[in-house]
Write an enzyme that holds these catalytic residues in place. Structure first.
Site, PDB file in Angstrom:
ATOM      1  N   LYS A  87      55.386  61.312  38.204  1.00 36.77           N
ATOM      2  CA  LYS A  87      54.674  60.825  37.014  1.00 36.77           C
ATOM      3  C   LYS A  87      53.859  61.903  36.314  1.00 36.77           C
ATOM      4  O   LYS A  87      53.637  61.849  35.118  1.00 36.77           O
ATOM      5  CB  LYS A  87      53.779  59.647  37.388  1.00 36.77           C
ATOM      6  CG  LYS A  87      54.577  58.385  37.654  1.00 36.77           C
ATOM      7  CD  LYS A  87      53.716  57.152  37.534  1.00 36.77           C
ATOM      8  CE  LYS A  87      54.568  55.907  37.549  1.00 36.77           C
ATOM      9  NZ  LYS A  87      55.059  55.600  38.923  1.00 36.77           N
ATOM     10  N   GLU A 110      48.169  52.520  30.540  1.00 36.36           N
ATOM     11  CA  GLU A 110      48.209  51.340  31.395  1.00 36.36           C
ATOM     12  C   GLU A 110      48.509  51.813  32.819  1.00 36.36           C
ATOM     13  O   GLU A 110      49.095  52.869  33.002  1.00 36.36           O
ATOM     14  CB  GLU A 110      49.333  50.407  30.943  1.00 36.36           C
ATOM     15  CG  GLU A 110      50.748  50.781  31.447  1.00 36.36           C
ATOM     16  CD  GLU A 110      51.326  52.077  30.889  1.00 36.36           C
ATOM     17  OE1 GLU A 110      50.762  52.604  29.904  1.00 36.36           O
ATOM     18  OE2 GLU A 110      52.316  52.589  31.454  1.00 36.36           O
ATOM     19  N   SER A 377      61.126  60.240  44.619  1.00 40.19           N
ATOM     20  CA  SER A 377      60.214  60.233  43.469  1.00 40.19           C
ATOM     21  C   SER A 377      58.748  60.437  43.830  1.00 40.19           C
ATOM     22  O   SER A 377      57.971  60.928  43.013  1.00 40.19           O
ATOM     23  CB  SER A 377      60.373  58.926  42.690  1.00 40.19           C
ATOM     24  OG  SER A 377      60.234  57.811  43.549  1.00 40.19           O
TER      25      SER A 377
HETATM   26  C1  LIG Z   1      55.970  54.639  39.220  1.00 35.77           C
HETATM   27  C2  LIG Z   1      56.889  55.096  40.290  1.00 35.77           C
HETATM   28  C3  LIG Z   1      58.269  54.770  40.271  1.00 35.77           C
HETATM   29  C4  LIG Z   1      58.891  53.881  39.237  1.00 35.77           C
HETATM   30  O1  LIG Z   1      58.839  54.338  37.930  1.00 35.77           O
HETATM   31  P1  LIG Z   1      60.108  54.960  37.183  1.00 35.77           P
HETATM   32  O2  LIG Z   1      59.664  55.075  35.786  1.00 35.77           O
HETATM   33  O3  LIG Z   1      61.262  54.021  37.369  1.00 35.77           O
HETATM   34  O4  LIG Z   1      60.388  56.270  37.817  1.00 35.77           O
HETATM   35  C5  LIG Z   1      59.064  55.277  41.276  1.00 35.77           C
HETATM   36  N1  LIG Z   1      58.562  56.060  42.264  1.00 35.77           N
HETATM   37  C6  LIG Z   1      57.257  56.387  42.317  1.00 35.77           C
HETATM   38  C7  LIG Z   1      56.775  57.238  43.443  1.00 35.77           C
HETATM   39  C8  LIG Z   1      56.374  55.917  41.341  1.00 35.77           C
HETATM   40  O5  LIG Z   1      55.076  56.243  41.420  1.00 35.77           O
END
Ligand SMILES: *Cc1c(COP(=O)(O)O)cnc(C)c1O
Length: 399
Positions: A87, A110, A377
């Site tokens: 993010k 948000e 992610s």
């Molecule tokens: C917020 C988040 C997501 C989901 O958001 P996407 O916009 O689909 O990437 C996935 N993994 C993590 C670690 C997050 O913090």
């Protein structure tokens, strides 16, 4: 793909009150300047390197691959980025855009679980903007540590006590604030969602994930991967990875949504498995709604995947068949969370664990010379307490 007017095929667009149109127009204009502005891009890339810690590694998960007995599994380590997830790439990009090119002095955002709020507060601290984060009171209660983190970073958290008191209500309030304060304020949306140009803007800042991964795999293996896997909440980490490979037609791509407690229970956030076309919070996409068009409650063990709609580009990629969408349920994600921790010493975010769960399903059926890249992610530190609560005293996983 007709993206000129902000549409991906049928999907996307700008379904907002007239009062927001000038702000979206301005943002679109500045975005188109920024993407070609050498100074801006240099500054962004230099921060990605020295502040975020990019490039994040592409790591061969040898023990996991051997355990599953099929494809070689590589992990794109977004969990090692500053603040613990992908993010930050987007939050930093938009903070920079707001301060350098738009000359705003305030940003708002948000947040659901608080991850995007923390990333935005971090970006605001770095470039010296004031920062307000809208968060539902139910989420504030569940994620008090992230509220404290945002405060430490100098941001104000504004409680939202309407509706279900969660993410979608926080988005409504952020949009309302933006409408009123648009002259001084930029709204940092957290994923490839909402009205045009956000899906393109956020994709632009996240596309570094796929560009790096492609180069890294070519260096290590001298070829492209067979399959990419990423979890899909709003869809930004997945688009970030996929975008670099969309024209490589032999590369398969799988987006993994939250199956929650099972599609048949209704307690899930699998928009493509249980949803239909609909307009929600600024764009046309797939939405989980009832026959009257009311948005349904969603459920997932991972807060970041727990949302009733999905980025419009994903809707397009689903309809064209370029990306296959599936889901992992809570239990499968928790098993993947534990397996990756045990075999690789990497505790993944519960969101990312959904992508790992899909790799666990398909890798054993693939040959040993095939290659999967899983987008990790984020890291799981934020989820450890929740997993401990779910597992309970006897150590057995309960949901
Ligand atoms: C917020 C988040 C997501 C989901 O958001 P996407 O916009 O689909 O990437 C996935 N993994 C993590 C670690 C997050 O913090």
């Amino acid at each position: 793909m007709s993206i000129k007017k902000g549409y991906f095929g049928l999907y996307g667009g700008r379904f907002v009150p007239e009062t927001l149109m000038p702000a979206l127009e301005e943002l679109d204009k500045v975005f188109n300047i920024a993407r070609k502005d050498k100074n801006f891009i240099n500054e962004f890339e230099s921060l990605l390197k020295d502040y975020v810690g990019r490039p994040t590694p592409l790591y061969f998960a040898k023990r996991l691959s051997e355990h599953l007995g099929g494809a070689k599994i590589y992990l794109k380590r977004e969990d090692l980025a500053h603040t613990g997830a992908h993010k930050i790439n987007n939050a930093l990009g938009q903070a920079l855009l707001a301060s350098k090119l738009m000359k705003k002095d305030r940003i708002i955002a948000e947040t659901g679980a608080g991850q995007h709020g923390v990333a935005t507060a971090t970006g605001a601290a770095l470039v010296g903007l004031s920062c307000d984060i809208y968060m539902g009171t139910e989420d504030i209660r569940r994620q008090s540590l992230n509220v404290f983190r945002m405060n430490l970073l100098g941001a104000r958290v504004i409680p939202v006590d309407t509706g279900s008191r969660t993410l979608k209500d926080a988005i409504n309030e952020a949009l309302r604030d933006w409408t009123t304060n648009v002259r001084t304020t930029h709204y940092v949306l957290g994923t490839v969602f909402g009205p045009h140009p956000y899906p393109l803007l956020v994709r632009f800042f996240q596309s570094v994930i796929g560009k790096e991964a492609k180069k890294q795999l070519l260096n290590k293996e001298g070829r492209l991967p067979d399959v990419l896997i990423a979890c899909v909440g709003g869809g930004s980490n997945s688009i970030g990875l996929f975008s670099a490979f969309l024209h490589d037609k032999d590369v398969k791509m799988i987006g993994v949504e939250a199956g929650g407690k099972g599609i048949e229970t209704g307690l899930h956030a699998a928009r493509f498995a249980g949803g239909a076309k609909g307009i929600f919070q600024g764009c046309l996409s797939y939405v989980l709604e009832n026959e009257d068009g009311n948005i349904l409650q969603t459920h997932s063990v991972s807060a970041g995947l727990d949302y009733a709609s999905v980025g419009p580009e994903h809707a397009y990629l689903k309809d064209t068949g370029r990306v296959k969408y599936t889901y992992a349920n809570d239990e499968e994600a928790l098993e993947a969370f534990e397996l990756l921790s045990r075999l690789e010493g990497i505790i993944p975010a519960l969101e990312s664990a959904h992508a790992v769960a899909e790799a666990i399903k398909i890798a054993p059926k693939m040959s040993k010379d095939s290659i999967i890249i899983v987008n990790l992610s984020g890291r799981g530190d934020k989820d450890v307490q929740e997993v401990a609560r779910i597992k309970g005293g006897d150590g057995k996983t309960k949901i």
